[in-house]
Scaffold this active site. Structure first.
Site, PDB file in Angstrom:
ATOM      1  N   HIS A  78      -0.875 -13.424  24.010  1.00  0.00           N
ATOM      2  CA  HIS A  78       0.580 -12.601  23.280  1.00  0.00           C
ATOM      3  C   HIS A  78       1.589 -13.385  23.530  1.00  0.00           C
ATOM      4  O   HIS A  78       1.931 -13.834  24.843  1.00  0.00           O
ATOM      5  CB  HIS A  78       0.497 -11.093  23.844  1.00  0.00           C
ATOM      6  CG  HIS A  78      -0.390 -10.274  23.148  1.00  0.00           C
ATOM      7  ND1 HIS A  78      -0.143  -8.967  23.307  1.00  0.00           N
ATOM      8  CD2 HIS A  78      -1.158 -10.444  22.500  1.00  0.00           C
ATOM      9  CE1 HIS A  78      -0.864  -8.187  22.816  1.00  0.00           C
ATOM     10  NE2 HIS A  78      -1.727  -9.029  22.163  1.00  0.00           N
ATOM     11  N   PRO A 300       4.115   0.468  37.113  1.00  0.00           N
ATOM     12  CA  PRO A 300       3.301  -0.402  36.122  1.00  0.00           C
ATOM     13  C   PRO A 300       4.044  -0.927  34.861  1.00  0.00           C
ATOM     14  O   PRO A 300       3.663  -1.746  34.163  1.00  0.00           O
ATOM     15  CB  PRO A 300       2.283   0.416  35.689  1.00  0.00           C
ATOM     16  CG  PRO A 300       2.849   1.574  35.793  1.00  0.00           C
ATOM     17  CD  PRO A 300       3.528   1.806  36.931  1.00  0.00           C
ATOM     18  N   TYR A 392       8.860 -11.386  32.941  1.00  0.00           N
ATOM     19  CA  TYR A 392       7.726 -10.809  32.527  1.00  0.00           C
ATOM     20  C   TYR A 392       6.469 -11.817  32.167  1.00  0.00           C
ATOM     21  O   TYR A 392       5.402 -11.343  32.698  1.00  0.00           O
ATOM     22  CB  TYR A 392       8.109 -10.252  30.975  1.00  0.00           C
ATOM     23  CG  TYR A 392       6.944  -9.402  30.266  1.00  0.00           C
ATOM     24  CD1 TYR A 392       6.890  -8.168  30.576  1.00  0.00           C
ATOM     25  CD2 TYR A 392       5.669  -9.946  29.729  1.00  0.00           C
ATOM     26  CE1 TYR A 392       6.180  -7.283  29.944  1.00  0.00           C
ATOM     27  CE2 TYR A 392       4.697  -9.005  29.161  1.00  0.00           C
ATOM     28  CZ  TYR A 392       5.001  -7.559  29.403  1.00  0.00           C
ATOM     29  OH  TYR A 392       4.202  -6.791  28.877  1.00  0.00           O
TER      30      TYR A 392
END
Length: 399
Positions: A78, A300, A392
């Protein structure tokens, strides 16, 4: 068990989750002996439904361990994800913002399977259903681990090093006197209700949704298996959520445009995950080292749990190679410090992202407007998007 139970090894690894298995595989590649002790059965370990977003550094570690082939073949790379709020969508272009870095969608269960298969193929020893695991004498040069096998016999494993990869409720951290360790914890007043279903994902990339009814996440395990979450209060029960109720709530939080593409179906698994931030420090105690969930937990939201465990293992494997092959203690002496620098940055990011995307009833209207202002700032600031993207995809390893 047909083969004899080992009584001596260089590294006793407690825990056969992905961190313990990855450490064992990296050490095997370096010619260092390790025995893994696991409280549960192998089937139980494989049955855990956990994370599915893999940082580039974690993927590189799996390649280094020689178990990355199926991940590259079946995983979904991704290059970005979407933030949804108040009817708008912002795509965070990870590849553009980080100079080509990306993440991989590949489930923790699949990683565990790959590592188990590699360990079995190499004939490396793993003792499953090891009860009453007790690490002993780790302040000296001759640590040992005592445990009871499923047939009720007590065994001791002599070793040079103990690696505590046995999770938040494991025996290794619990064996420490309270005055030797400092813990930091934040428990969030909500959890994630997750549903796994064999349906195509609603979008090709993940969607994180900030909605007045609460947070939602549209994720996936493959192009035919989806994983969805909605924020629920801490006292909710899974039994009160039918599949239909979940799908209806998810559709509201994703918004009508996205919900129009939502394919629903019967759940394979449904559970509620509580959210907490937790750090225990230090992570070294003589010849015993903590790694993964034994030392830290993150909410999470930022997809950091498995990746942090992998980075701990990366540091520890390199330190142990130095210790056994080069007779140097430099790596093990700095293990805790190196890990904690990365851990606290990941804790900060996970706390920030959780604060941005979830509803906190106690903050009221002011808190909601702060979230809206932050999301508006993200929408119009490349610098802010870059900071989000860099965290991220995973911060680089530091010496």
């Amino acid at each position: 068990m047909t083969s004899p139970i080992p009584t001596r090894t260089q590294v006793a690894i407690v825990g056969a989750g992905p961190s313990g298995l990855l450490l064992g595989q990296l050490l095997h590649k370096a010619g260092i002996d390790a025995v893994i002790l696991e409280r549960q059965s192998g089937e139980y370990v494989l049955g855990r439904i956990r994370a599915g977003i893999i940082e580039q550094t974690t993927a590189e570690l799996l390649d280094e361990a020689g178990v990355g082939a199926r991940m590259h073949r079946e995983g979904l790379p991704h290059d970005g994800f979407d933030l949804a709020s108040d009817g708008g969508r912002l795509r965070i272009d990870l590849a553009r913002l980080t100079g080509g870095k990306r993440v991989m969608v590949y489930g923790q269960t699949e990683i565990t399977h790959d590592l188990m298969d590699a360990r079995a193929a190499a004939g490396l020893p793993t003792v499953y259903e090891a009860r009453d695991v007790t690490p002993l004498d780790y302040d000296g040069e001759h640590p040992r681990v005592r445990y009871t096998t499923q047939d009720g016999l007590v065994h001791e494993l002599q070793c040079d090093v103990i690696a505590g990869c046995d999770g938040f409720h494991g025996a290794c951290r619990a064996s420490l006197a309270p005055e030797r360790i400092t813990t930091y914890e934040k428990v969030y007043p909500f959890g994630w209700l997750g549903l796994l279903a064999d349906v195509p994902p609603v979008a090709h990339e993940l969607i994180y949704a900030n909605h007045e009814r609460g947070f939602a996440l549209a994720s996936m395990r493959s192009m035919t298996r989806s994983r969805y979450y909605v924020q629920v209060s801490a006292d909710e029960r899974v039994e009160d959520w039918s599949d239909q109720r979940f799908w209806d709530e998810l559709a509201q939080r994703l918004g009508p445009e996205t919900a129009a593409h939502l394919v629903t179906g019967p759940s394979i698994e449904k559970s509620i995950v509580p959210l907490r931030s937790f750090v225990a420090e230090p992570m070294r105690f003589g010849r015993m080292f903590l790694a993964g969930d034994a030392a830290h937990i993150v909410p999470p939201t930022g997809a950091k749990g498995l990746n942090l465990a992998a980075s701990d293992v990366g540091y520890l494997a390199r330190a142990l190679v130095e210790f056994f092959k080069e007779r140097s203690t430099l790596g093990i002496d700095h293990y805790s410090q190196r890990c904690l620098r990365r851990i606290w940055k990941a804790e900060r990011f996970s706390w920030w992202f959780t604060s941005l995307m979830h509803r906190f009833p106690e903050t009221g209207a002011f808190g909601r407007r702060m979230q809206q202002a932050e999301l508006d700032y993200l929408t119009h600031s490349v610098a802010a998007q870059t900071a989000l993207a860099e965290n991220y995809v995973g911060l680089p390893f530091e010496d």
